[in-house]
Structure formats: C-alpha cells, structure tokens
Scaffold this motif. Structure first.
Motif, mmCIF file in Angstrom:
data_model
loop_
_atom_site.group_PDB
_atom_site.id
_atom_site.type_symbol
_atom_site.label_atom_id
_atom_site.label_comp_id
_atom_site.label_asym_id
_atom_site.label_seq_id
_atom_site.Cartn_x
_atom_site.Cartn_y
_atom_site.Cartn_z
ATOM 1 N N THR A 67 82.465 -35.397 -47.501
ATOM 2 C CA THR A 67 83.311 -34.850 -46.444
ATOM 3 C C THR A 67 82.574 -34.820 -45.118
ATOM 4 O OG1 THR A 67 84.448 -33.459 -48.073
ATOM 5 C CG2 THR A 67 84.695 -32.867 -45.755
ATOM 6 N N THR A 68 81.358 -34.338 -45.142
ATOM 7 C CA THR A 68 80.550 -34.281 -43.927
ATOM 8 C C THR A 68 80.281 -35.673 -43.389
ATOM 9 O OG1 THR A 68 79.500 -32.279 -44.790
ATOM 10 C CG2 THR A 68 78.418 -33.386 -42.960
ATOM 11 N N ILE A 108 83.986 -40.693 -38.520
ATOM 12 C CA ILE A 108 85.155 -40.738 -37.638
ATOM 13 C C ILE A 108 84.773 -40.296 -36.225
ATOM 14 C CG2 ILE A 108 87.436 -39.751 -37.225
ATOM 15 C CD1 ILE A 108 87.379 -41.791 -39.435
ATOM 16 N N ALA A 109 83.944 -39.260 -36.122
ATOM 17 C CA ALA A 109 83.528 -38.788 -34.799
ATOM 18 C C ALA A 109 82.779 -39.876 -34.041
ATOM 19 C CB ALA A 109 82.657 -37.541 -34.949
ATOM 20 N N LEU A 117 84.015 -48.561 -42.567
ATOM 21 C CA LEU A 117 83.062 -48.033 -43.545
ATOM 22 C C LEU A 117 83.514 -46.658 -44.062
ATOM 23 C CD1 LEU A 117 79.659 -49.024 -41.893
ATOM 24 C CD2 LEU A 117 80.683 -50.003 -43.954
ATOM 25 N N THR A 118 83.998 -45.818 -43.160
ATOM 26 C CA THR A 118 84.479 -44.494 -43.572
ATOM 27 C C THR A 118 85.679 -44.615 -44.507
ATOM 28 O OG1 THR A 118 83.747 -43.595 -41.438
ATOM 29 C CG2 THR A 118 85.288 -42.269 -42.722
ATOM 30 N N THR A 123 93.868 -37.114 -44.230
ATOM 31 C CA THR A 123 93.723 -36.960 -42.779
ATOM 32 C C THR A 123 92.644 -37.890 -42.241
ATOM 33 O OG1 THR A 123 94.346 -34.634 -43.015
ATOM 34 C CG2 THR A 123 93.371 -35.300 -40.928
ATOM 35 N N LEU A 124 91.492 -37.914 -42.893
ATOM 36 C CA LEU A 124 90.397 -38.782 -42.443
ATOM 37 C C LEU A 124 90.768 -40.257 -42.577
ATOM 38 C CD1 LEU A 124 87.472 -36.757 -44.039
ATOM 39 C CD2 LEU A 124 87.883 -37.051 -41.598
ATOM 40 N N MET A 125 91.472 -40.617 -43.645
ATOM 41 C CA MET A 125 91.885 -42.013 -43.823
ATOM 42 C C MET A 125 92.871 -42.436 -42.737
ATOM 43 S SD MET A 125 92.256 -42.308 -47.983
ATOM 44 C CE MET A 125 92.685 -44.048 -47.918
ATOM 45 N N LEU A 126 93.800 -41.547 -42.374
ATOM 46 C CA LEU A 126 94.755 -41.876 -41.312
ATOM 47 C C LEU A 126 94.052 -42.035 -39.971
ATOM 48 C CD1 LEU A 126 97.810 -39.588 -42.189
ATOM 49 C CD2 LEU A 126 97.488 -42.013 -42.666
ATOM 50 N N LEU A 127 93.074 -41.173 -39.669
ATOM 51 C CA LEU A 127 92.313 -41.317 -38.426
ATOM 52 C C LEU A 127 91.550 -42.636 -38.403
ATOM 53 C CD1 LEU A 127 90.895 -37.700 -37.936
ATOM 54 C CD2 LEU A 127 92.745 -38.795 -36.675
ATOM 55 N N ALA A 128 90.987 -43.024 -39.550
ATOM 56 C CA ALA A 128 90.277 -44.300 -39.625
ATOM 57 C C ALA A 128 91.230 -45.472 -39.409
ATOM 58 C CB ALA A 128 89.567 -44.424 -40.972
#
Length: 655
Positions: free
Chosen positions: A30-31, A37-38, A58-59, A107-112
């Motif tokens: 998670t971290t 993403i950041a 990669l993320t 959420t992280l996958m959508l941002l990627a």
C-alpha cells in the motif's frame, strides 16, 4: 502547466507518502503504491510524460495480483496458493502486506490508469477519476463511521496517514483535471449517468459485502454450535456407558477381584474411552484398590487413600461410597497431573449394599484431543476455559481471524466455556467473491456507459457541426450565386435605370445579325446638362430612370429592346422593322417623353432627339450603322432638337 492549487495538493500527497514510508517500520505494498502514484503525478506535472506513465504502469502491475486475488474464485486459485506465491518472493509476507484493501486497490489502479491515458477524455479518464473519488469517499465514510457490530473479516479501506495521502492524490488529480476538461458539455452529460451507476454499484457492493460476511459469521457460529452439541452428546454417551459399567457389579455377592476389575475396565477403556486416565475401584475407606490401565502413572496411585491425598474430592466420594448417588468433582488437579474431573459411581453387590465406588478420572486435555481428533487444525483454534483458566487448546494459533464464538459445554453438571476462533486463511477461502466481482463489473459497466454516451455526444456534435457547415456552405453558395447573378446583371445592365447597357445591347444586336430589316434608334436628351446644373443630379437621375422606362416600354410593344448607350444617350433596336415603321416607333417614343411632363427649371418639357438607321441588305456592319445613326442624331440636334432624323447611307431602304 497545472494550476498552483493542484501542484500544492499534489506536493502534500507526495510529502505524506514520504512520511508514511519513514514512519512505517515495514513498508507494505500500500505504501509503495501510494509513493508510486505520487511520483507519477509529480512527473506528469513536470511534463515528463514517459516517466509518469512508466511509474503508473509499474504501480498498476504491482497491484494487479492482489486485485485478481479478490475476484478469482477459490476453485481456480486458492487463498493458500496466493499466499504461497507472495511468500515465494517475500517469506514473511501476509495477505494484508502484499495486497492493499479492495477499495484502496481499486482507487490506486484507477489513478494509475488515468495517468496511463494521459488525462484524455475520449479514452475515459474523467469517469475513472469520478470512480476514484467515489471510492475514496466510501473509504472516508468507512473510517469515520462507527465500527459494525460484527468485526469485518475483509477490511476494504485504509486509514490513518495512508488514507490522507490517498485523499491528497485524488484531490490533486481532480484539481488538475478541472482545467483540462472545463467547459466540455459532453462530459457532464456522459458523467452523470456513469457516476449514478457507480453509486448504485458501490451501494450494492456494500450490501453484498456485509451480507456475505454476516452469512459466513453465522455459518461458522452454527458450525461451532453443532460441534459443541456433538461433544456434549458424546460425553453424555460416555457417562451412560460408565453407569452401566458400575451397575454391572450388582450381579456379584462380593466386591470384584483385581482380575475381574481389569477385565471389565479394559473393555470400556480400550474402546471409546481412551481419554480416561484410569478406572479405579475405591474401597469404603477411600483406598484405591484396583486401577486400570496399570501404567507407571496409575501404579503410583495404588494403595493411596483419597481422603488424604485428594481432599477436593472428599465430599463427592463420601456420597458415592455411601451409595447415595453418582457424583463428580469440580475441575481439579488430578493425581497424575493436569486438569480433570473425577466421576464417582456407587458399586453395589447382589444385596444392593454399597461395597465401594468406581472412580473414573477424565483428563480434560486428553478428552479434548480425543474429541477434536477428527477436526482440521487449520480451520479454527478451539480452547476450553473454566474459571479463567485454559484447560485445553486445539488448532493452529497463527493468523487468527477477528471472530470468536463462545459456547457452553455441559459435562454432566460441570460447565465448560468453549471458544472457537476461525483462522483468517480459512475464512478468506470461504468468503464469497461475489461482492468484489459485482463491484468490478459495475465499475466496468459505468466506464463502458460513459464511453458510449461520450462517443454518441461527440458524434452528435460532429453531425451538428457538419450540418451547420452544410447550411453555411449552402448559404454561401446561394450568396455567391446571387452575387454572380448580380455581377452578370450589372455587367449587362445599367445600374441606375435597370435597362440594358451598351455591352449587352451590342450582344443582343449581334444575336439579330441575320434579321432583315434591322433598325437602330440612337436617342439623346435635349439640354440634359441644364437639368443637372439647375435641378441637381438627383432630379437628373430621376429623369433618366423615367425616360429609360418609357423607351423600354415602347420598344417592347414592337418586339424591340432598349438600352442606355452612355450619359444621357439611349439606343433602341427594332428587329424586322423598316424605316417607316421604325420612324413611327421613334416618334412614339419622342412624343411619350415629351408628354411625360418632365420639366426643366424654366418649366419647358424635356424633349428627345433621335437618329434612325435601317439596315436591309448585305452583311451587318454594326460600327458603320452606329456611326450613321450618330450622324443623323447630330443633324437632329442641329435642326432644332426634339425631332427624328433618318440616316442616309447605302443599303438603307424604306420597307
């Protein structure tokens, strides 16, 4: 360049990610995903597109296995196999360390994906951002609302600094996208239905998620209740067998011998009662006379008086030796060691007189091992408690789940607390994948709905633009036709009077080249300069228009045509008319002009002088005819004006 506020929020998200990495002893996926993403957003703001897309890719690749583990049925890939795969890379990995919670993963996958699509609206980036925002709101609500009554097995949200970092990243993406997509009306019309479908999907997922966990909780609780009931039934069956054993000695007139006792006790102990430490015969003076099995532990208790060595059982033993009733001790420490219960059953002879007691020592750890022998230790951790003391424990103590089911077990009057703690891996394997699958399919359908609506809106706008272009093109064509017609008309007509000009007149005459006879009348307004000088050019223009109308009407009556030759000169052509007829037409024209009452400044009527020429034979020589008509007009003016003069040239005859 991005708006300053978007850059500030994005920097805050990156700083939070760095802080999480620094404060977390063992950074998990998670971290790492938050940091990825950041950094990708930061690279995108710095216009390093390739670097941003590489980090986002990669993320996304790192998050994909964990996402698949949420939606892949257990029959295809088991939870143990997923965990084994993670531990092959990191031996100390656990399910929570190698895959983020479901909502955080999505959420992280959508941002990627948004970064991989480079914020392009026609590829669906706006609806992905709306989805990420809704998933973030769902996590914030889950973190802020009170915890459910039943602890969740599968926590789908992150909390603490990680949730703040995720919120900063989503907010920065929203602020950045606002400047890119602002003013696109097709976005609003496409996003509203897709966003509504996402809300319905999240609500359905929330219901299914809670329902599936509640169903699994009830199922494990019912399994434990059935297990406790089976254990209670087994123990009651064993106690009933021991009662029959004690009553069997009533057939004898004397107390049993050692040989008889061992023979009968072996049948009982070696069958279903292996958890019995011993089956002993106690004489009325509390001395242990016989014991089975006669192993090392039991040999040490032979010949001991229970009133002296085990005072906790004195009261129960006294009632059994007196022949009053079957009794049992509380949970005590057995002479052989370990917690247990001793059941005392009166032994009578044939005369129904008590001759001693049968003592059956039950070791609770051995009883637990015997009863739990058929169970899978990886399913749950079972423990027996009494008065705050753990009497027995069965099962794997690693990775216990969040649920603990409590039951009461009756050992013929002795109550035991049984606690069942299902293991997390076992529960995850049993947990339905339907909520995660429904959420994924719902998000995909919302994305497809947006793409269809956006495409149709885009096609509608293109069709509208095409129709508008066609309409403008048609208007322009019509305007060009009108202008062309006007230009052509102006090229052939006099702009002031509206009749044919000299050029058009010559074309019309040329068209009558083979017509014989052919008469031309060249006219000039007498003293027209006085009109302009004394009455003004506007009046002069009015007189020209009036005379042009008269001439055109007169010529049309005789199938001829009339034109302005230049200045105050007009010319008419009468095809098929000889000199006499042409002169009549010319006189008619002169008289109508004179009778129109177009006045000079002195009150006299405006008059007209004309030269007439008629061509009857030979080829048409238009310049010669025009010259002859002009000479005749000159003679008319010389002879007093307001008259008609015939031209005198060869080839002219009166018809």
């Amino acid at each position: 360049m991005p708006p300053p506020l978007a850059g500030l929020v994005g920097s805050l998200g990156l700083a939070l990610c760095v802080a999480i990495i620094g404060l977390t002893p063992g950074a998990d996926l998670t971290t790492a995903a938050l940091a990825g993403i950041a950094l990708a957003q930061w690279a995108m703001r710095c216009e390093a597109t390739k670097t941003a897309r590489a980090l986002a890719g990669l993320t996304l690749a790192a998050l994909l296995p964990g996402f698949l583990s949420y939606v892949t049925p257990e029959t295809l890939v088991t939870t143990r196999q997923w965990l084994a795969g993670a531990q092959a890379l990191t031996p100390s990995a656990s399910l929570s360390s190698w895959r983020p919670p479901l909502l955080a993963t999505l959420t992280l996958m959508l941002l990627a994906l948004i970064l991989l699509l480079r914020q392009r609206a026609y590829l669906g980036a706006p609806v992905l951002l709306i989805g990420a925002a809704l998933l973030l709101v769902a996590q914030l609500l889950a973190a802020l609302l009170p915890a459910p009554t039943i602890p969740l097995l599968l926590v789908s949200h992150i909390d603490g600094f990680a949730l703040l970092a995720l919120a900063a990243l989503v907010l920065a993406q929203l602020l950045l996208a606002r400047s890119w997509w602002q003013g696109q009306t097709r976005l609003n019309r496409s996003l509203l239905p897709a966003g509504a479908l996402m809300l319905v999907t999240l609500a359905l997922w929330q219901y299914q998620h809670r329902h599936s966990e509640t169903t699994l909780y009830d199922a494990t609780q019912n399994d434990g209740a059935r297990l406790a009931a089976r254990l209670s039934d087994d123990i009651q069956g064993h106690l009933e067998a021991m009662r029959r054993f004690a009553h069997s000695w009533q057939l004898l007139n004397t107390p049993p011998t050692d040989e008889q006792w061992r023979s009968q006790a072996a049948r009982l102990h070696d069958g279903d009662f292996r958890y019995l430490l011993n089956i002993a015969f106690v004489r009325p003076d509390s001395l242990i006379a016989y014991v089975y099995p006669r192993n090392q532990l039991n040999r040490d208790v032979l010949g001991q008086r229970l009133y002296e060595v085990q005072t906790q059982s004195t009261h129960a033993l006294e009632q059994a030796l007196a022949g009053k009733r079957q009794t049992s001790t509380d949970i005590i420490e057995l002479l052989q060691g370990g917690p247990g219960i001793i059941y005392y059953l009166p032994v009578y002879n044939a005369a129904e007189r008590p001759v001693g007691a049968a003592a059956m020592a039950i070791s609770l750890p051995l009883l637990a091992d015997t009863l739990f022998d058929a169970l899978d230790p990886d399913t749950a951790l079972l423990s027996w408690h009494a008065n705050g003391r753990i009497l027995a424990r069965f099962g794997n103590t690693r990775r216990q789940g969040p649920w603990a089911h409590h039951y009461r077990l009756d050992l013929s009057g002795q109550m035991l607390d049984v606690v069942q703690r299902p293991r997390r891996d076992y529960l995850l394997a049993k947990l339905s994948r339907l909520p995660a699958i429904s959420l994924t399919i719902g998000l995909m359908l919302a994305y497809l709905l947006y793409m269809v609506l956006y495409t149709f809106k885009r096609l509608d706008e293109q069709n509208l633009a095409f129709r508008n272009s066609n309409a403008l093109l048609k208007t322009e064509i019509e305007e060009r036709r009108r202008l062309q017609h006007e230009i052509e008309w102006l090229a052939r007509h006099d702009e002031l009077t509206g009749i044919a000009n000299r050029r058009y007149f010559l074309e019309l005459v040329e068209a009558q080249r083979n017509t014989r006879p052919l008469s031309l009348v060249l006219c000039d307004i007498d003293y027209f300069k006085r009109v302009n000088d004394q009455l003004g050019h506007l009046v002069g223009d009015h007189y020209l228009e009036a005379i042009a109308g008269i001439g055109q009407a007169v010529m049309a009556e005789h199938d001829g045509f009339f034109a302005r030759y230049g200045g105050e000169e007009f010319i008419g052509c009468i095809p098929g008319a000889g000199q006499t007829r042409a002169r009549h037409v010319a006189e008619t024209l002169r008289q109508r002009v004179y009778q129109r009452a177009l006045r000079h400044a002195d009150g006299n009527s405006v008059s007209l002088s004309a030269g007439l020429v008629t061509h009857t034979t030979g080829p048409l020589d238009l310049p010669r005819l025009m010259q002859a008509a002009d000479e005749a007009l000159y003679r008319a003016k010389q002879q007093g004006r307001n008259r008609i003069e015939n031209a005198d040239i060869a080839g002219v005859s009166d018809v």
